[in-house]
Structures are given as structure tokens and as C-alpha cells.
Write an enzyme that holds these catalytic residues in place. Structure first.
Site, mmCIF file in Angstrom:
data_model
loop_
_atom_site.group_PDB
_atom_site.id
_atom_site.type_symbol
_atom_site.label_atom_id
_atom_site.label_comp_id
_atom_site.label_asym_id
_atom_site.label_seq_id
_atom_site.Cartn_x
_atom_site.Cartn_y
_atom_site.Cartn_z
ATOM 1 N N TYR A 161 -0.983 -9.127 14.792
ATOM 2 C CA TYR A 161 -1.420 -8.613 14.010
ATOM 3 C C TYR A 161 -1.567 -6.949 14.547
ATOM 4 C CZ TYR A 161 -3.764 -7.284 9.254
ATOM 5 O OH TYR A 161 -3.937 -6.834 8.167
ATOM 6 N N LYS A 165 -1.049 -2.737 14.075
ATOM 7 C CA LYS A 165 -1.886 -2.521 13.442
ATOM 8 C C LYS A 165 -2.363 -1.516 14.202
ATOM 9 C CE LYS A 165 -2.045 -3.445 9.170
ATOM 10 N NZ LYS A 165 -1.302 -2.572 8.199
HETATM 11 P P1 NAP Z 1 -1.478 -8.088 0.237
HETATM 12 O O1 NAP Z 1 -2.578 -8.418 -1.479
HETATM 13 O O2 NAP Z 1 -1.364 -9.329 0.884
HETATM 14 O O3 NAP Z 1 -0.710 -8.161 -0.140
HETATM 15 C C1 NAP Z 1 1.101 -7.370 0.655
HETATM 16 C C2 NAP Z 1 1.675 -6.315 0.317
HETATM 17 O O4 NAP Z 1 2.743 -5.841 0.653
HETATM 18 C C3 NAP Z 1 2.261 -7.134 -1.620
HETATM 19 O O5 NAP Z 1 2.707 -5.179 -2.642
HETATM 20 C C4 NAP Z 1 3.597 -7.380 -1.426
HETATM 21 O O6 NAP Z 1 4.404 -7.084 -2.000
HETATM 22 C C5 NAP Z 1 3.595 -6.355 0.149
HETATM 23 N N1 NAP Z 1 5.108 -6.882 0.630
HETATM 24 C C6 NAP Z 1 4.627 -8.006 1.768
HETATM 25 N N2 NAP Z 1 5.707 -7.734 2.813
HETATM 26 C C7 NAP Z 1 6.563 -7.015 2.750
HETATM 27 C C8 NAP Z 1 8.031 -6.436 2.991
HETATM 28 N N3 NAP Z 1 8.151 -7.559 3.914
HETATM 29 N N4 NAP Z 1 8.207 -5.736 2.574
HETATM 30 C C9 NAP Z 1 7.299 -4.415 1.320
HETATM 31 N N5 NAP Z 1 6.586 -5.130 1.267
HETATM 32 C C10 NAP Z 1 6.141 -6.569 1.321
HETATM 33 O O7 NAP Z 1 -2.342 -7.054 1.709
HETATM 34 P P2 NAP Z 1 -3.590 -6.059 1.379
HETATM 35 O O8 NAP Z 1 -5.041 -6.859 1.385
HETATM 36 O O9 NAP Z 1 -3.679 -5.664 -0.114
HETATM 37 O O10 NAP Z 1 -3.491 -5.309 3.092
HETATM 38 C C11 NAP Z 1 -2.271 -4.242 2.030
HETATM 39 C C12 NAP Z 1 -2.042 -3.039 2.943
HETATM 40 O O11 NAP Z 1 -3.708 -3.431 4.236
HETATM 41 C C13 NAP Z 1 -1.348 -4.567 4.849
HETATM 42 O O12 NAP Z 1 -0.640 -3.463 5.265
HETATM 43 C C14 NAP Z 1 -2.724 -4.805 5.556
HETATM 44 O O13 NAP Z 1 -2.222 -5.245 6.972
HETATM 45 C C15 NAP Z 1 -3.512 -4.405 5.630
HETATM 46 N N6 NAP Z 1 -5.170 -4.724 5.348
HETATM 47 C C16 NAP Z 1 -5.300 -4.807 4.746
HETATM 48 C C17 NAP Z 1 -6.750 -5.819 4.930
HETATM 49 C C18 NAP Z 1 -7.328 -6.871 3.897
HETATM 50 O O14 NAP Z 1 -8.585 -7.701 4.594
HETATM 51 N N7 NAP Z 1 -7.273 -7.024 3.182
HETATM 52 C C19 NAP Z 1 -7.662 -4.907 5.695
HETATM 53 C C20 NAP Z 1 -7.195 -4.225 6.837
HETATM 54 C C21 NAP Z 1 -5.623 -3.711 6.371
HETATM 55 P P3 NAP Z 1 5.090 -8.487 -2.952
HETATM 56 O O15 NAP Z 1 3.663 -8.466 -3.798
HETATM 57 O O16 NAP Z 1 6.242 -8.021 -3.705
HETATM 58 O O17 NAP Z 1 5.034 -10.166 -1.556
#
Ligand code: NAP
Length: 253
Positions: A161, A165
Site C-alpha cells: 500500500y 501511495k
Molecule cells: P473505502 O471506504 O474502502 O472505499 C473504497 C472505494 O473504492 C469504494 O467506493 C469502492 O467501491 C472503491 N473500489 C475498491 N476497489 C476498487 C476497484 N478495484 N476499482 C474501482 N473502485 C474500487 O476507502 P476510503 O477509506 O474511502 O479510501 C478512499 C481512498 O483514500 C483510497 O485510495 C485510500 O487508499 C485513500 N486513503 C484512505 C485513508 C483512510 O484513513 N481511510 C487514508 C489515506 C488514504 P465499492 O463501494 O463499490 O466497493
């Protein structure tokens, strides 16, 4: 599923990958509030994606959702060819979709490394390439990539990851330099620990440790991240490109 064909062909449109929940949902809502028509994608949760479309429509905005696995290069190319090019006025792309397959290095399988790199890094590359081809013709556009604080500082148990990133940051800076001449800005947002399903799996003890390590003493919200994305997608950021905006409560400065 709402089809993208319900969208206006002329309204400035933002494509938000992974817009069905979490940070992507908040970004889709924020961009819609700022006047963008939103084309959001999902991969496994059509009902939640449809719910976001309904929320945007109820606010007086315009949106549609499409199923797209960003790890499938051919599907991404078909999406931009058949649902975006000549169908909507692509003004903004937010590469938000992301997954985790955590594990310590010595136990990490090649499949887990490849799966994360293919969605979180190659997916960003392919979506950006396809969007840039369309935006280049209009000589305007903005692309915002969702990186992470752990791509800047590393994290035990997340080599795959963190590599993806960190890769996004290099991709952002290179693409910003290449695309500036075509009027396209490319920036990244690097969230810290944000309350979503992705972090809901963290044990309470770990959550407490993270909270103590964050100078602002709380985990972030999806809206905290969405506000930063909305700024970068607005004319207020017209002279900003190639930057990484950290939204992490001061965790990594
Ligand atoms: P999340 O709640 O797990 O949501 C993930 C989203 O990505 C969902 O809309 C999912 O679609 C979609 N997705 C998953 N696999 C996919 C694929 N193969 N192709 C297209 N879409 C896909 O994640 P989140 O926490 O909101 O994170 C969103 C972004 O922020 C990610 O890039 C993550 O790495 C980044 N991020 C998150 C955090 C954190 O603390 N949460 C911190 C830093 C960065 P479905 O709903 O249809 O499954």
C-alpha cells in the site's frame, strides 16, 4: 445502475473513482455542491453508488454511477471511450479508488502486492492517461490523486500500500510537468487516518495510539479530505500543480 447517458454533454463534469462510499462519496458530494456534474464509479456496491447519485440529485445536482474496476486496464479504456469521451465535458478526474491487502513483508504474497499496485497505482496511471487524452483536446482540466500519509512516512504491515501511495506522488509530479502545457493541473491529496470502512477494522487500542500521535488529537473525516479536493478542483487553485496537500491533522509535516 444509473447510466452515464443521463448526463448533460456540456456541463463541466468530474469523474470520481470509488465514489460509492467513504472519502470518494464525500468528494462526489462536495464537487456536486461546487457545481460539477459528477460521474462516480463503484466496483461492488451498486446500491450505495445509487444512493450517492440520489443525494446529489436531491441537492439539485446532476450525477450518474458506473461500475468500473480500475485495476482492469481494458475496462478503464472502454469506460473513457464509451461513457466519457463525446458524452460528457470532462473537467476533473479524482483518482480515489483504493484497496488494502495488509501483511508483514516476510509473509506478503506476490498476489497481495500485485493486487494493491494494480488498483492503487496502475489504476491511477491508466485513468490519468485516458483522461489526459480527452482533456488535452480541451486544453483544460484538473486531476487529483488520493495518496496517503503512509506513502510519505511508511507503515509496518503495508509495504504494498505504501509503495503504491508513494508511487502516486511521483506520478503526480511527473504528470503535472508533462500536462501543464496543455492547461491540465495534477495534484495529490495525502490523507492521514480518516474514519471510513477502510480504517474501521483497526483495533480500539491502535486507534487510540494513532489519535495520540496526531497533533490535532482526532482522526480525520471524509469531509476533511473532500474539502481539500474541492479546493484543488476549484479556480482558487488555478496556479497550483504538482503539489501534495497533506490532510492529516499535523501527523506528518
Ligand atoms: P473505502 O471506504 O474502502 O472505499 C473504497 C472505494 O473504492 C469504494 O467506493 C469502492 O467501491 C472503491 N473500489 C475498491 N476497489 C476498487 C476497484 N478495484 N476499482 C474501482 N473502485 C474500487 O476507502 P476510503 O477509506 O474511502 O479510501 C478512499 C481512498 O483514500 C483510497 O485510495 C485510500 O487508499 C485513500 N486513503 C484512505 C485513508 C483512510 O484513513 N481511510 C487514508 C489515506 C488514504 P465499492 O463501494 O463499490 O466497493
Amino acid at each position: 445502475m444509473t447510466l452515464a447517458t443521463t448526463l448533460s454533454p456540456t456541463a463541466p463534469t468530474a469523474v470520481v473513482t470509488g465514489g460509492s462510499r467513504g472519502i470518494g462519496r464525500a468528494i462526489a458530494l462536495a464537487l456536486a455542491r461546487d457545481g460539477y456534474q459528477v460521474l462516480l464509479t463503484y466496483v461492488s456496491r451498486p446500491e450505495q453508488a445509487a444512493g450517492v447519485v440520489e443525494e446529489i440529485t436531491a441537492q439539485g445536482g446532476s450525477a450518474a454511477s458506473v461500475c468500473l474496476n480500475v485495476g482492469d486496464s481494458e475496462a478503464v479504456q472502454a469506460f473513457f471511450r464509451e461513457q466519457v469521451k463525446d458524452h460528457v465535458n470532462l473537467a476533473c478526474l479524482v483518482n480515489n479508488a483504493g484497496i488494502t491487502r495488509d501483511g508483514f513483508l516476510v509473509r506478503m504474497k506476490d498476489e497481495d502486492f500485485d493486487a494493491v499496485l494494480s488498483v492503487n497505482l496502475r489504476g491511477v496511471f491508466v485513468c490519468t492517461r485516458e483522461a489526459a487524452r480527452i482533456m488535452s483536446k480541451n486544453r483544460t482540466g484538473c486531476i487529483i490523486n488520493i495518496s496517503s500519509v503512509v506513502g510519505q512516512m511508511g507503515n509496518a504491515g503495508q509495504a504494498n500500500y505504501c509503495a503504491a501511495k508513494a508511487g502516486i506522488i511521483g506520478l503526480t509530479k511527473s504528470n503535472a510537468k508533462e500536462l501543464a502545457a496543455r492547461g491540465i493541473r495534477v495534484n495529490a491529496v495525502a490523507p492521514g487516518f480518516i474514519e471510513t470502512e477502510m480504517t474501521a477494522v483497526l483495533p480500539e487500542e491502535q486507534r487510540k495510539l494513532y489519535t495520540e500521535a496526531i497533533p490535532l488529537k482526532r482522526l480525520g473525516t471524509a469531509e476533511d479530505v473532500a474539502d481539500a479536493v474541492a479546493f484543488l478542483a476549484s479556480p482558487r487553485a488555478a496556479y497550483i500543480t504538482g503539489q501534495v496537500l497533506a490532510v492529516n491533522g499535523g501527523m506528518y509535516c
